[in-house]
Design an enzyme around this catalytic site. Structure first.
Site, PDB file in Angstrom:
ATOM      1  N   GLU A  41      13.395  -5.412  -1.089  1.00 50.88           N
ATOM      2  CA  GLU A  41      14.185  -5.430   0.210  1.00 50.88           C
ATOM      3  C   GLU A  41      15.914  -5.337   0.153  1.00 50.88           C
ATOM      4  O   GLU A  41      16.189  -4.899   0.886  1.00 50.88           O
ATOM      5  CB  GLU A  41      13.522  -6.585   0.755  1.00 50.88           C
ATOM      6  CG  GLU A  41      12.634  -6.240   2.491  1.00 50.88           C
ATOM      7  CD  GLU A  41      12.207  -5.520   2.252  1.00 50.88           C
ATOM      8  OE1 GLU A  41      12.572  -4.368   2.787  1.00 50.88           O
ATOM      9  OE2 GLU A  41      10.532  -5.903   2.616  1.00 50.88           O
ATOM     10  N   CYS A  83       2.881  -2.496  -2.125  1.00 59.42           N
ATOM     11  CA  CYS A  83       4.141  -2.364  -1.885  1.00 59.42           C
ATOM     12  C   CYS A  83       4.143  -3.942  -0.694  1.00 59.42           C
ATOM     13  O   CYS A  83       4.516  -5.112  -0.232  1.00 59.42           O
ATOM     14  CB  CYS A  83       4.856  -1.360  -0.666  1.00 59.42           C
ATOM     15  SG  CYS A  83       5.935  -0.671  -1.230  1.00 59.42           S
ATOM     16  N   HIS A  84       4.461  -3.159   0.712  1.00 58.80           N
ATOM     17  CA  HIS A  84       4.179  -3.548   1.384  1.00 58.80           C
ATOM     18  C   HIS A  84       3.075  -4.409   2.068  1.00 58.80           C
ATOM     19  O   HIS A  84       3.107  -5.094   3.302  1.00 58.80           O
ATOM     20  CB  HIS A  84       5.101  -3.626   2.645  1.00 58.80           C
ATOM     21  CG  HIS A  84       6.520  -3.238   2.471  1.00 58.80           C
ATOM     22  ND1 HIS A  84       7.273  -1.539   2.366  1.00 58.80           N
ATOM     23  CD2 HIS A  84       8.245  -4.177   2.749  1.00 58.80           C
ATOM     24  CE1 HIS A  84       8.754  -2.025   1.714  1.00 58.80           C
ATOM     25  NE2 HIS A  84       8.607  -3.700   2.607  1.00 58.80           N
TER      26      HIS A  84
END
Length: 223
Positions: A161, A130-131
């Site tokens: 996003e 993910c991030h």
């Protein structure tokens, strides 16, 4: 003796200037943890500041989250190591968990990048979801190349996003930055499970990919 696995979680607790709280995303820790814990791996936790990291996505209706939250390893997250306390030689794998906080304190943390580089140069695995791949963007290898250069990589996409309306809040767009670093960026549609493994670098797109990242790490460790 199996080498330990190092989970990286964010210390950052605010989404820019929105006033909204963030932290590490619980499911992105618990689901890979469950896979690797059951396989007999010892897991340590590190965060940029050490100590108790902020948590996001707190949902104990998810049985895996609940299992992790009530486990002994949860108390390890409350005493997460500082990067200076980590000996990279003890670990077979470094895994960067996501949560929006990672966008603010992973990329520019040179100590974490150096730890990951050493684990990788020792023949280990670098993984993220993910991030979490924000932690990969500035990792350089001994040859001066970026770790992600020329490798298939994925992460939270520009479209995702945009969907969560944080395109103008995060300090950079993860997909764009990884491409800048030479990554061959792969992606699926919104919230689809997508994991790619390339030369001991394993990345997953979003929270839905977290368990599959754990399984991909285990498969690589069993080679």
């Amino acid at each position: 003796m199996k080498k330990k696995i190092l989970f990286v979680v964010t210390s950052h607790d605010k989404k820019g200037n929105t006033g909204e709280n963030t932290g590490y995303y619980l499911g992105e820790v618990s689901h890979p943890w469950e896979v690797l814990h059951k396989a007999g791996y010892e897991i340590d936790f590190v965060s940029p500041k050490g100590g108790t990291p902020p948590v996001d996505g707190f949902d104990l209706k998810d049985p895996v989250n609940k299992e992790f939250w009530e486990s002994k390893d949860k108390s390890k997250t409350d005493r997460s190591l500082q990067p200076s306390q980590v000996n990279p030689d003890e670990y077979s794998t470094i895994f960067y968990a996501g949560g929006h906080g990672a966008m603010w304190d992973f990329a520019d943390n040179k100590d974490l990048s150096n730890i990951a580089s050493k684990i990788y140069e020792n023949g280990g695995i670098v993984a993220a979801v993910c991030h979490g791949p924000a932690g990969l963007v500035n990792i350089k290898l001994n040859n001066g190349q970026y770790l992600v250069d020329g490798k298939k990589i994925n992460a939270f996409t520009n479209e995702e996003e945009s969907e969560v309306k944080l395109t103008n809040v995060v300090p950079f767009l993860l997909e764009d930055k990884l491409k800048e670093r030479g990554a061959k960026f792969e992606k699926s549609g919104l919230w689809q499970n997508h994991v790619v493994s390339d030369q001991r670098v394993i990345t997953g797109q979003n929270p839905q990919s977290a368990k599959s990242v754990g399984e991909a790490i285990l498969k690589e460790l069993n080679k």
